[in-house]
Design a protein around this motif. Sequence first.
Motif, short mmCIF file in Angstrom:
data_model
loop_
_atom_site.label_atom_id
_atom_site.label_comp_id
_atom_site.label_asym_id
_atom_site.label_seq_id
_atom_site.Cartn_x
_atom_site.Cartn_y
_atom_site.Cartn_z
N THR A 1 43.01 35.62 40.57
CA THR A 1 41.76 36.06 41.17
C THR A 1 42.30 35.10 42.57
OG1 THR A 1 41.11 36.93 39.50
CG2 THR A 1 38.82 36.58 41.20
N VAL B 1 44.39 36.62 45.17
CA VAL B 1 43.45 38.03 45.97
C VAL B 1 43.05 37.54 47.32
CG1 VAL B 1 42.46 39.51 45.70
CG2 VAL B 1 44.36 39.39 44.27
N TYR C 1 41.92 42.38 40.63
CA TYR C 1 41.51 43.11 42.17
C TYR C 1 40.37 43.92 42.14
CZ TYR C 1 41.84 48.28 44.54
OH TYR C 1 42.49 49.49 45.09
N GLY D 1 38.27 41.38 43.90
CA GLY D 1 39.16 41.57 45.65
C GLY D 1 37.73 42.10 46.77
N ARG D 2 38.06 43.60 45.48
CA ARG D 2 37.53 44.46 46.07
C ARG D 2 35.76 44.86 46.20
NH1 ARG D 2 39.56 49.88 46.75
NH2 ARG D 2 37.65 49.61 47.90
N LEU E 1 37.83 43.28 50.01
CA LEU E 1 39.34 43.20 50.32
C LEU E 1 39.40 44.76 49.88
CD1 LEU E 1 39.11 40.42 49.41
CD2 LEU E 1 41.36 40.82 49.54
N GLU F 1 44.51 45.91 50.15
CA GLU F 1 44.18 44.39 50.42
C GLU F 1 44.78 43.43 49.79
OE1 GLU F 1 42.56 43.39 55.11
OE2 GLU F 1 41.37 43.63 52.28
N SER F 2 44.11 44.14 48.53
CA SER F 2 43.99 43.56 46.94
C SER F 2 45.76 43.88 46.00
CB SER F 2 43.19 43.72 46.18
OG SER F 2 41.78 43.47 46.40
#
Length: 450
Positions: free
Chosen positions: A67, A70, A280, A283-284, A288, A292-293
């Motif tokens: 995490t 990211v 992920y 990140g989203r 992101l 990108e993630s």
Amino acid sequence: MSFRSSLAILAGKSSRWFLHNFMHGGTSLPGKLTLKIDPNVLQTLAKDYEIIVITGTNGKTLTTALTVKVLESKFGHVLTNKSGSNMKQGIVTAFLSDKVSEKSGKKLAVLETDEANVPIICRYVSPSIFVLTNLFRDQMDRYGEIYTTYDKILTGIRMHPDALVIANGDAPIFNSKELKNKVVYYGFADKEEEDQKAPANTDGLLCPRCHHILHFKYRTYSNLGKYFCPECGFKRPELTYSLNQISSQSPQSSVFEIDSAKVELHIGGTYNIYNALAAYSVGRTLGLSGDESARALSDNDEKVFGRQEVINIDDKQTTLILVKNPVGLDQVLEMISTDKEPFSLAVLLNANYADGIDTSWIWDGNFEGLPFDRIPSVLTGGERYKDITFRLRVAGVPEKNFSQREKLEDVVSFIKQMPTDHVYVLATYTAVLQLRKLLSEQRYIKGGMD
């Protein structure tokens, strides 16, 4: 800031500087000293941060590291307790060591948090996101059953009803109780559907509504998968972030797709794909894109200590892996069994407070499934080496391939003589720490963990 807080922070930072520079450590002691002077200092230290709390039985440390990787790709520096010191004193130490990012000015903290410490930490910090990885039986003497552990986590979450919860949707327990918080789920969606049940000794197999045995349309491992109750209709929630395909897996890597974004993760194991999926999702959530993630996860080659950390011991590529409960152990055994080359194996068992003092969990691990025909040398060690020796004898290790060493110095010496280039060392938490300390003293690795 009060005088008491200022004094506590100064003392903590000074002790950390000394320990870090001269003793090659300092992951929790500075926090203990700081808290001794000001028990409420964490509230002062954390007040300007956007905080993400990551908790669960397995995968906290690696999920935290992924995490951070990211988020750093977008925001620059992110505060974290990367050593895995995940109780109050370790988290205080992490804040004492922080340097604010020059890139964005956004002060982010990603905190691995021991399950029982979630309500303790939440008295002093205001998380914006909680990440829940999984819950399995672990250190029964400390946590009790998984439902007791989840209640402790929920106590902390309910203190902050505006925080977002990002939960493993494949774990039935995370869908078992209503929350005021908004919840989004991640999980696997890559398998053909077929009505099935999990083995009878699997954790958390009863429907939380009607207590009927849960069924699965597909299952990844243990009680994780697309579950449903044929009696009352309880089922897995809709996933916001989904793993769609696994292309390849080995003990060293996995290639897969999340929401059609390709990830090449430089660490093996299905359980680590779940960890990447959690990172992920964070990140989203924080802006992101999927690509990108995924790119940040693919670029990650940092090994977290004791989590598939590869150490060269006189040309033996030694992979050190933490094991601490039956589900995690089974996943590690399954992963190393996919190695196509012969390998040697060492298992180090301790039973201190941080490991869990009850060692009966080793009997639930499927050692019998190991490919002993491709493992020419098996070694047992640690403070409870007799227990793990007996367990592996029952599992069927050929006596001609079997050795045992109580002292870690002898374990390291034996590893150097093992007949394969690759050695897997499975060790409980304090055994990992002891082994790393010895390898540091022998200059195979750098000292310290932060």
